[in-house]
Design a protein around this motif. Sequence first.
Motif, mmCIF file in Angstrom:
data_model
loop_
_atom_site.group_PDB
_atom_site.id
_atom_site.type_symbol
_atom_site.label_atom_id
_atom_site.label_comp_id
_atom_site.label_asym_id
_atom_site.label_seq_id
_atom_site.Cartn_x
_atom_site.Cartn_y
_atom_site.Cartn_z
ATOM 1 N N VAL A 21 2.046 52.152 58.305
ATOM 2 C CA VAL A 21 1.992 52.074 56.843
ATOM 3 C C VAL A 21 1.621 53.449 56.277
ATOM 4 C CG1 VAL A 21 0.679 51.128 54.905
ATOM 5 C CG2 VAL A 21 1.453 49.616 56.721
ATOM 6 N N LEU A 22 0.718 54.133 56.997
ATOM 7 C CA LEU A 22 0.258 55.443 56.534
ATOM 8 C C LEU A 22 1.306 56.512 56.771
ATOM 9 C CD1 LEU A 22 -3.269 55.208 58.138
ATOM 10 C CD2 LEU A 22 -2.720 54.902 55.738
ATOM 11 N N THR A 60 -6.472 60.767 41.039
ATOM 12 C CA THR A 60 -5.036 60.490 40.939
ATOM 13 C C THR A 60 -4.704 59.247 41.744
ATOM 14 O OG1 THR A 60 -4.698 62.024 42.763
ATOM 15 C CG2 THR A 60 -4.266 62.864 40.578
ATOM 16 N N PRO A 61 -3.716 58.493 41.293
ATOM 17 C CA PRO A 61 -3.412 57.243 41.985
ATOM 18 C C PRO A 61 -2.570 57.458 43.244
ATOM 19 C CG PRO A 61 -1.976 57.493 40.096
ATOM 20 C CD PRO A 61 -2.902 58.678 40.098
ATOM 21 N N LEU A 62 -2.568 56.435 44.065
ATOM 22 C CA LEU A 62 -1.712 56.385 45.236
ATOM 23 C C LEU A 62 -0.408 55.704 44.799
ATOM 24 C CD1 LEU A 62 -2.166 56.886 48.325
ATOM 25 C CD2 LEU A 62 -2.795 54.480 48.482
ATOM 26 N N GLN A 63 0.725 56.282 45.236
ATOM 27 C CA GLN A 63 2.021 55.680 44.895
ATOM 28 C C GLN A 63 2.403 54.729 46.025
ATOM 29 O OE1 GLN A 63 3.766 56.695 42.158
ATOM 30 N NE2 GLN A 63 2.416 58.370 41.577
ATOM 31 N N ILE A 64 2.685 53.495 45.677
ATOM 32 C CA ILE A 64 3.077 52.516 46.694
ATOM 33 C C ILE A 64 4.545 52.143 46.482
ATOM 34 C CG2 ILE A 64 2.696 50.160 47.542
ATOM 35 C CD1 ILE A 64 0.242 51.653 48.176
ATOM 36 N N CYS A 119 7.154 49.441 47.764
ATOM 37 C CA CYS A 119 7.166 48.174 48.497
ATOM 38 C C CYS A 119 8.562 47.902 49.040
ATOM 39 C CB CYS A 119 6.723 47.038 47.578
ATOM 40 S SG CYS A 119 6.765 45.452 48.421
ATOM 41 N N HIS A 120 8.656 47.680 50.371
ATOM 42 C CA HIS A 120 9.956 47.394 50.991
ATOM 43 C C HIS A 120 10.399 45.957 50.728
ATOM 44 C CE1 HIS A 120 10.090 51.224 52.961
ATOM 45 N NE2 HIS A 120 8.904 51.032 53.511
ATOM 46 N N ASP A 121 9.471 45.082 50.333
ATOM 47 C CA ASP A 121 9.827 43.681 50.110
ATOM 48 C C ASP A 121 10.271 43.419 48.677
ATOM 49 O OD1 ASP A 121 9.523 42.965 52.718
ATOM 50 O OD2 ASP A 121 7.398 42.451 52.504
ATOM 51 N N CYS A 122 9.420 43.762 47.697
ATOM 52 C CA CYS A 122 9.834 43.493 46.309
ATOM 53 C C CYS A 122 10.564 44.688 45.698
ATOM 54 C CB CYS A 122 8.645 43.039 45.453
ATOM 55 S SG CYS A 122 7.509 44.363 44.985
ATOM 56 N N LYS A 123 10.702 45.772 46.496
ATOM 57 C CA LYS A 123 11.493 46.964 46.113
ATOM 58 C C LYS A 123 10.964 47.662 44.863
ATOM 59 C CE LYS A 123 14.532 45.840 49.315
ATOM 60 N NZ LYS A 123 14.263 46.407 50.625
ATOM 61 N N GLN A 124 9.697 47.446 44.557
ATOM 62 C CA GLN A 124 9.140 48.071 43.356
ATOM 63 C C GLN A 124 8.269 49.266 43.714
ATOM 64 O OE1 GLN A 124 9.279 46.422 39.968
ATOM 65 N NE2 GLN A 124 8.869 44.274 40.437
ATOM 66 N N GLU A 125 8.125 50.154 42.757
ATOM 67 C CA GLU A 125 7.190 51.275 42.887
ATOM 68 C C GLU A 125 5.952 50.912 42.071
ATOM 69 O OE1 GLU A 125 7.646 54.216 44.476
ATOM 70 O OE2 GLU A 125 9.733 53.870 45.066
ATOM 71 N N ALA A 126 4.776 51.153 42.630
ATOM 72 C CA ALA A 126 3.562 50.844 41.882
ATOM 73 C C ALA A 126 2.521 51.921 42.146
ATOM 74 C CB ALA A 126 3.020 49.486 42.302
ATOM 75 N N ASN A 129 4.130 45.561 53.727
ATOM 76 C CA ASN A 129 5.305 46.310 54.187
ATOM 77 C C ASN A 129 5.612 47.408 53.156
ATOM 78 O OD1 ASN A 129 7.611 47.050 55.531
ATOM 79 N ND2 ASN A 129 8.831 45.318 54.769
ATOM 80 N N VAL A 130 4.758 48.422 53.143
ATOM 81 C CA VAL A 130 4.845 49.431 52.090
ATOM 82 C C VAL A 130 4.761 50.850 52.660
ATOM 83 C CG1 VAL A 130 3.762 47.954 50.334
ATOM 84 C CG2 VAL A 130 2.329 49.431 51.744
#
Lengths: 230, 119
Positions: A196-197, B67-71, B73-80, B96-97
């Motif tokens: 993940v990292l 500053t935030p961490l950019q995630i 997501c491979h499942d919902c295909k969104q950037e957060a 699963n990111v």
Amino acid sequence: MCTECGCGSKGHLEIIEVEEKILAANDERARHNRETLDGHGICGINLMSSPGAGKTTLLERTIELLDSKFELGVIEGDPETDRDAERIRARGVPVHQITTGQACHLDAAMLHEAMHQLPLGTIDLLFVENVGNLVCPAAFELGTHLNVVLLSITEGDDKPAKYPTVFRKADLLLTKTDLLPYTDFNIEKAIREARVLNPQMKIFQLSAKTGEGMKEWIGNLHHKISKNYF
Amino acid sequence: MHELSVVQSLLETIESYAAEQKATTVTKVIVRNGPLSGIVPHLLRTTFDTFKEKTIAEDAELVIGETPLQIHCHDCKQEAQTMVLRFACPLCGSRNVDARGGDDLILERLEMDVDDDPY
């Protein structure tokens, strides 16, 4: 003269937009180290782990098993003693010990000085054994081509999740796999949480004591050096 | 405690900008810290406040922004984005990111008093 509030100040407030990494000076020295390594055709590998994860034992086995046509060099970082360096020197490999005293990590300037104590012209592969610590070394680029983190089975499978910074920029070496039957270390969990990292992370599992898994590790090193793939 | 090395580097940078501007004092130091920088804001502040003494930044206030961490997501295909160091999708909970960004500690801005008439 300040005419705003009558305070009598002859100055003004200056706001400077800097937008610079605070460790930019270290990064610059790391770039210089990288150029030096590249100039000599040396592959540099920074080994990081907790104290006692098996970095020096891995190096001893690597010295034994690496094709003798490749020349090794080692830089050891420890708060005190040159015991690790003695173990490497006993095997006929050029080694320089950095004794860091209270410092908990190596930085690019320390590596630069140490590199010049080694016969760089003859070395193909340079291992830097960082200070045993999963936190501080991760913040300092050294200029090596590759970071490798050793995680020994007895430390527990939760370490990638607990120490994300160090695992994020490195390949992973699960060491002491001969102890797996005696622990509840979950290999799949450790690997999943590490990926993940760092989705591109290469992962090796080995026991330097029994030799299990050493072939893959050594094969990877041979590939890197002979193809100049670093 | 590598924050000490970080603060030494920060103070060197501050001294250099202050000298360039011929500043009499640095009043504010604004930095931006990522969740994966390996720097603990509280320790950074304590170390800065200890080592700024007798430097041009002796009276400076340290402001630490996060500053935030950019995630991804491979499942919902969104950037957060998330401020929490948790490697899961804040939208659907999937692990699963990929996590990106947030590796650096940046010196964003310096505020300093500059003498207009040094003679």
